[in-house]
Design a protein around this motif. Structure first.
Motif, short mmCIF file in Angstrom:
data_model
loop_
_atom_site.label_atom_id
_atom_site.label_comp_id
_atom_site.label_asym_id
_atom_site.label_seq_id
_atom_site.Cartn_x
_atom_site.Cartn_y
_atom_site.Cartn_z
N LYS A 177 0.90 -1.19 0.16
CA LYS A 177 -0.06 0.05 0.08
C LYS A 177 1.00 1.13 -0.08
N GLU A 303 -6.38 -6.46 1.29
CA GLU A 303 -6.73 -5.25 0.90
C GLU A 303 -7.77 -5.01 1.91
N PHE A 306 -5.90 -3.38 4.99
CA PHE A 306 -5.62 -2.05 4.62
C PHE A 306 -6.61 -1.13 4.88
N LYS A 358 -7.35 -1.33 -4.97
CA LYS A 358 -6.38 -0.50 -5.82
C LYS A 358 -5.88 -1.29 -6.99
#
Length: 396
Positions: A177, A303, A306, A358
């Motif tokens: 990230k 993810e 995050f 992302k």
């Protein structure tokens, strides 16, 4: 003419020296403690709110981002490290106030100017408090909440991945990230990433409970995820087979072949015996599309982790306006606090909100043959009666 030039240079030098003296006089501190913050213990946010917040647990949790028992336990671990000696000139800021200031910064991303007026401490003092407290949090917690798993713990992690994500022999999900920062001094383009902003990389290995098992923080934003992985301690240990992973075992419902335990990643990483990435998206067969779907179900865990991290500690939502070393310490502190709080307080649904997946730059590197063979075996298993999911064909 030479005499005129020398006289002109002497006048310029004298003017420069006088200007420096004037600036030095103007920059002298006019107050030992500025009148705006002189009444910190009467009007500062900590002194005005802290005891009242402790009387209302829900409000305390919203302000500190953790429960009262978790806060007290954390303070007990940090108190000796954050204790400063009083002097004849002033009393030191107590450890509990230092911790509150730091948690408020991590939880909201307020500027140093905002903390200066809210808590009535100097801007440089607020910066120093955040730096020292984040380092203390990392030193106190990382060995306990982010210790390297041993063989039996890797098996437990894999069992949870199998139950929640239906991906057997999965020991973790890995990803990177980008943490947005202001441009570090004299850094050139090293921290300028492909998304066109300055950042450093948080590389993480996550289990199925959305907890971080390993992090690497501070790599140049210009590096790819696969390069960060290759240079990380975790990447080197995985390639050297030094992670104490369990021995090869058969997949559920089968008698052969014995399969290795693997980590799942996206297309930015390089395929390996213990590292699975999806197939290229061009011209895929149904079996390979199913494999990509099953891998994504397991990979999305990191993810989501995050997303939970950034929505709990919201200084990650905006560029970090701290010195690079302090910014790295703040991110490391947020990661161990993420594990610390989840283990004690669980999680709130709102922590999952505002999370967007992302995209990555595709990697041009190709995996070696052993990794490709392992991936093909997983692909075949996911299409077999023992490994197929009832809805997988509809999902692809």
């Amino acid at each position: 003419m030479d005499c005129y030039r020398r006289r002109h240079v002497a006048v310029l030098v004298t003017a420069i020296q006088l200007e420096r003296l004037r600036r030095r006089r103007d920059s002298r501190r006019r107050f030992w403690v500025h009148p705006v913050i002189a009444q910190r213990q009467e009007r500062g946010q900590f002194w005005a709110l802290y005891q009242n917040l402790r009387a209302h647990e829900d409000q305390f949790f919203g302000y500190m981002r953790m429960s009262i028992p978790s806060f007290d336990e954390l303070l007990g671990l940090l108190e000796s490290c954050l204790l400063h000696q009083d002097t004849f000139m002033r009393d030191s800021i107590p450890p509990v106030e230092r911790l509150v200031i730091t948690l408020r910064y991590l939880g909201t991303g307020q500027s140093l100017a905002s903390l200066h007026y809210a808590f009535m401490v100097g801007k440089s003092t607020a910066s120093m408090i955040i730096r020292e407290t984040c380092v203390a949090i990392w030193d106190a917690l990382h060995a306990a909440v982010m210790a390297q798993p041993h063989k039996e713990q890797w098996k437990e992690i894999a069992d949870i991945f199998q139950k929640t994500c239906q991906f057997p022999n999965c020991a973790g999900a890995i990803d990177g990230k980008h943490i947005r920062i202001k441009k570090p001094v004299r850094s050139g383009s090293q921290y300028y990433n492909y998304k066109k902003y300055f950042s450093f990389v948080l590389f993480a290995v996550c289990d199925a409970n959305y907890s971080f098992r390993y992090i690497d923080v501070g790599s140049y934003g210009s590096r790819s995820d696969s390069a960060v992985f290759a240079h990380s301690e975790f990447g080197k240990m995985l390639l050297d087979k030094a992670l104490d992973l369990p021995d090869h075992t058969t997949l559920p419902g089968t008698t052969s072949p014995a399969m290795p335990f693997v980590f799942v990643a996206d297309e930015a990483f390089v395929l390996g015996e213990n590292l699975m990435r999806p197939y290229s998206s061009r011209g895929l067969s149904i079996a390979r599309r199913v494999f990509n779907y099953r891998l994504t179900r397991a990979r999305r865990v990191v993810e989501c982790a995050f997303g939970i991290l950034a929505n709990k500690w919201r200084f990650l939502h905006t560029p970090i306006h701290l010195k690079l070393e302090t910014a790295i310490s703040a991110v490391k502190a947020a990661c161990v606090l993420h594990n610390f709080v989840r283990a004690r307080d669980g999680y709130n649904f709102e922590d999952f909100l505002s999370h967007s997946l992302k995209s990555h730059l595709p990697s041009v590197a190709r995996g070696h043959r052993q990794g490709a063979a392992v991936r093909e075996q997983f692909t075949a298993y996911f299409m077999s009666p023992h490994g197929a999911l009832p809805w997988q064909l509809e999902a692809i």
